[in-house]
Motif scaffolding. Structure first.
Motif, short mmCIF file in Angstrom:
data_model
loop_
_atom_site.label_atom_id
_atom_site.label_comp_id
_atom_site.label_asym_id
_atom_site.label_seq_id
_atom_site.Cartn_x
_atom_site.Cartn_y
_atom_site.Cartn_z
N GLU A 99 -20.94 36.32 70.78
CA GLU A 99 -21.83 37.47 70.83
C GLU A 99 -21.48 38.51 69.77
OE1 GLU A 99 -21.91 39.08 74.72
OE2 GLU A 99 -22.76 37.27 75.66
N GLU A 100 -20.17 38.65 69.48
CA GLU A 100 -19.73 39.59 68.46
C GLU A 100 -20.33 39.23 67.11
OE1 GLU A 100 -15.49 41.55 66.93
OE2 GLU A 100 -15.53 39.53 67.83
N ALA A 101 -20.32 37.94 66.78
CA ALA A 101 -20.88 37.47 65.52
C ALA A 101 -22.40 37.59 65.50
CB ALA A 101 -20.46 36.03 65.27
N GLU A 102 -23.03 37.26 66.61
CA GLU A 102 -24.49 37.30 66.66
C GLU A 102 -25.03 38.71 66.47
OE1 GLU A 102 -28.27 36.18 66.54
OE2 GLU A 102 -26.50 34.87 66.44
N GLU A 103 -24.30 39.70 67.00
CA GLU A 103 -24.73 41.09 66.85
C GLU A 103 -24.67 41.52 65.38
OE1 GLU A 103 -26.39 44.62 68.11
OE2 GLU A 103 -26.03 42.81 69.29
N LEU A 104 -23.58 41.18 64.70
CA LEU A 104 -23.46 41.50 63.28
C LEU A 104 -24.47 40.72 62.46
CD1 LEU A 104 -22.08 42.90 60.93
CD2 LEU A 104 -20.29 41.14 60.98
N SER A 141 -12.93 42.78 37.29
CA SER A 141 -13.86 43.85 37.66
C SER A 141 -13.39 45.21 37.15
CB SER A 141 -14.02 43.91 39.18
OG SER A 141 -14.40 42.66 39.70
N THR A 142 -14.34 45.97 36.62
CA THR A 142 -14.08 47.36 36.26
C THR A 142 -14.60 48.32 37.32
OG1 THR A 142 -16.14 47.47 34.99
CG2 THR A 142 -14.14 46.86 33.79
N GLU A 143 -15.50 47.85 38.16
CA GLU A 143 -16.01 48.66 39.27
C GLU A 143 -16.66 47.75 40.29
OE1 GLU A 143 -20.09 50.62 38.14
OE2 GLU A 143 -18.80 50.66 36.36
N ALA A 144 -16.89 48.30 41.47
CA ALA A 144 -17.48 47.50 42.55
C ALA A 144 -18.67 48.23 43.16
CB ALA A 144 -16.44 47.22 43.64
N VAL A 145 -19.56 47.43 43.72
CA VAL A 145 -20.71 47.93 44.49
C VAL A 145 -20.54 47.41 45.91
CG1 VAL A 145 -23.20 47.89 44.79
CG2 VAL A 145 -22.22 47.96 42.48
N LEU A 146 -20.58 48.31 46.88
CA LEU A 146 -20.42 47.94 48.28
C LEU A 146 -21.79 47.98 48.95
CD1 LEU A 146 -18.14 47.25 50.33
CD2 LEU A 146 -18.13 49.66 50.95
N THR A 147 -22.23 46.84 49.48
CA THR A 147 -23.59 46.75 50.00
C THR A 147 -23.63 46.61 51.53
OG1 THR A 147 -23.69 44.33 49.81
CG2 THR A 147 -24.32 45.62 47.86
N VAL A 148 -24.80 46.86 52.08
CA VAL A 148 -25.15 46.66 53.50
C VAL A 148 -24.20 47.40 54.43
CG1 VAL A 148 -26.22 44.91 54.97
CG2 VAL A 148 -25.48 44.26 52.71
N ILE A 149 -23.74 48.57 54.01
CA ILE A 149 -22.81 49.30 54.87
C ILE A 149 -23.52 49.86 56.10
CG2 ILE A 149 -23.05 51.57 53.76
CD1 ILE A 149 -19.90 51.68 54.06
N ASP A 150 -24.83 50.02 56.03
CA ASP A 150 -25.58 50.53 57.18
C ASP A 150 -25.53 49.58 58.36
OD1 ASP A 150 -27.23 49.12 55.11
OD2 ASP A 150 -28.62 48.99 56.78
N ALA A 151 -25.27 48.30 58.10
CA ALA A 151 -25.25 47.30 59.18
C ALA A 151 -24.11 47.52 60.16
CB ALA A 151 -25.15 45.89 58.58
N LEU A 152 -23.11 48.30 59.75
CA LEU A 152 -21.93 48.50 60.59
C LEU A 152 -22.02 49.75 61.46
CD1 LEU A 152 -19.16 47.62 57.96
CD2 LEU A 152 -20.29 46.10 59.61
N GLY A 153 -23.16 50.43 61.41
CA GLY A 153 -23.29 51.71 62.10
C GLY A 153 -23.25 51.62 63.62
N TYR A 154 -23.32 50.44 64.20
CA TYR A 154 -23.31 50.30 65.66
C TYR A 154 -21.90 50.18 66.22
CZ TYR A 154 -22.27 45.31 65.05
OH TYR A 154 -21.67 44.12 64.72
N LEU A 155 -20.91 50.03 65.35
CA LEU A 155 -19.55 49.75 65.80
C LEU A 155 -18.74 51.03 66.01
CD1 LEU A 155 -18.82 46.81 63.34
CD2 LEU A 155 -18.97 46.62 65.83
N GLU A 156 -18.02 51.10 67.11
CA GLU A 156 -17.13 52.23 67.36
C GLU A 156 -15.80 52.05 66.64
OE1 GLU A 156 -16.70 53.02 71.49
OE2 GLU A 156 -18.85 53.36 71.81
N GLU A 157 -15.40 50.80 66.44
CA GLU A 157 -14.21 50.47 65.67
C GLU A 157 -14.54 49.30 64.74
OE1 GLU A 157 -10.42 51.68 68.48
OE2 GLU A 157 -11.20 49.62 68.59
#
Length: 339
Positions: A99-104, A141-157
């Protein structure tokens, strides 16, 4: 046959000596974007053999494919998700299940982590700093782009894999494939922000927990994170610092927290203490109150550092950055308006 001839006519204007075309573009000062599809771990030489593709996926190979000299590539931007995902078999140390994986999986990607053609569920897990750091290293790499960070907004930890335990020993280095199969994740748990962050455009407006998550990943990658995506739309991009450009925010204490969280600069001495002025860097003096002399030092500062300082008001700053024009190299603007 006639249909194939029509295809020939359609592509004919775009057929040329690619190497000469690109080298001529380099000589004339034009910018070239080379885009790779697969990640570092799919590289035929440096990936997790045998779960690799048939050619090199590293940035260095871009020069070979394009027919340009390797030293022509100045910036290498690595794109990483704020969590991990994978298609097919192979070692996946930070994978989660049930269930943890399915939610993410349901919350990730544009419309969930499912195959675009087959609809097959992708494997998912939390951010793997070990694999990601290795990927950045072999890419150069000289720099990074971090994507889909909004997907983690449901997690308390939010756990982050910061090391691998292999045969009772903990390592931060990415191992060879035979050892990778035996690796167990070593977790570091960060506090989640537990809210929707879509629609936020400025880095400073992100919840402190979200910024701490980004900055922890940045430290683990050993590469600066310059862009963050917080939604599926093209405009859902947050810029965190700029390549070759230093942003300094001036104003009174009522103006806000300051650019990149460093605070508002109110005196010329404070500004010079930041040591942002040198011949290799352009500096934007960004006045959040729309009055460049509100700090009482913008004019003398501009006189002292006339060759590298550009002063803009808050509204002008936002319009320029929103259009992404600043990335073209600020010197092409003929010194933006000195207001």
């Amino acid at each position: 046959y006639e249909l194939m001839l029509s295809w020939r006519d359609a592509i004919k204007p775009y057929v040329c000596d690619v190497s000469k075309f690109l080298n001529d573009a380099i000589k004339s000062g034009k910018k070239i974007l080379l885009e790779g599809q697969l990640g570092s771990l799919k590289d035929t030489d440096h990936g997790i053999y045998p779960m690799v593709t048939s050619s090199s996926t590293l940035a260095g190979y871009g020069a070979i494919g394009a027919g340009i000299p390797p030293y022509a590539i100045k910036d290498i931007v690595t794109v990483v998700k704020a969590y991990s995902s994978a298609v097919g078999a192979g070692a996946f140390v930070s994978e989660i299940f049930g269930e943890e994986a399915e939610e993410l999986r349901k919350r990730g990607g544009d419309k969930g982590e499912y195959g675009a053609t087959t609809g097959r569920p992708r494997r998912v897990g939390y951010f793997d700093a070990v694999a990601s750091r290795y990927g950045c290293r072999v890419q150069g790499s000289t720099e990074a782009v971090l994507t889909v960070i909004d997907a983690l907004g449901y997690l308390e930890e939010i756990p982050i894999c910061i090391g691998y335990e292999i045969d009772g020993e903990i390592t931060r280095d990415f191992p060879t494939t035979d050892k990778l199969e035996k690796a167990k994740p070593v977790w570091k748990v960060l506090k989640g922000w537990n809210r929707d962050i879509r629609g936020i455009k400025n880095y400073e407006e992100l919840p402190i927990e979200c910024r701490e998550y980004i900055e922890f990943i940045e430290k683990e990658l050993e590469v600066p994170v310059k862009m963050i995506s917080n939604g599926p739309k093209r405009e859902d991009i947050i810029y965190k610092g700029f390549n070759g450009i230093e942003c300094v925010e001036t104003g009174g204490p009522e103006a806000g927290v300051g650019c990149a969280g460093r605070g508002i600069i109110t005196t010329m001495e404070e500004l010079e203490d930041l040591k942002v002025f040198d011949e290799d860097r352009d500096v934007i003096i960004y006045d959040v109150l729309g009055d460049v002399v509100c700090g009482g030092f913008a004019v003398p500062m501009r006189e002292k550092y006339a060759d590298i300082i550009y002063i803009v008001t808050s509204s002008e700053f936002m319009s320029i950055f929103a259009a992404n024009n600043i990335m073209k190299s600020i010197k092409n603007f003929s010194k933006m308006k000195n207001i």
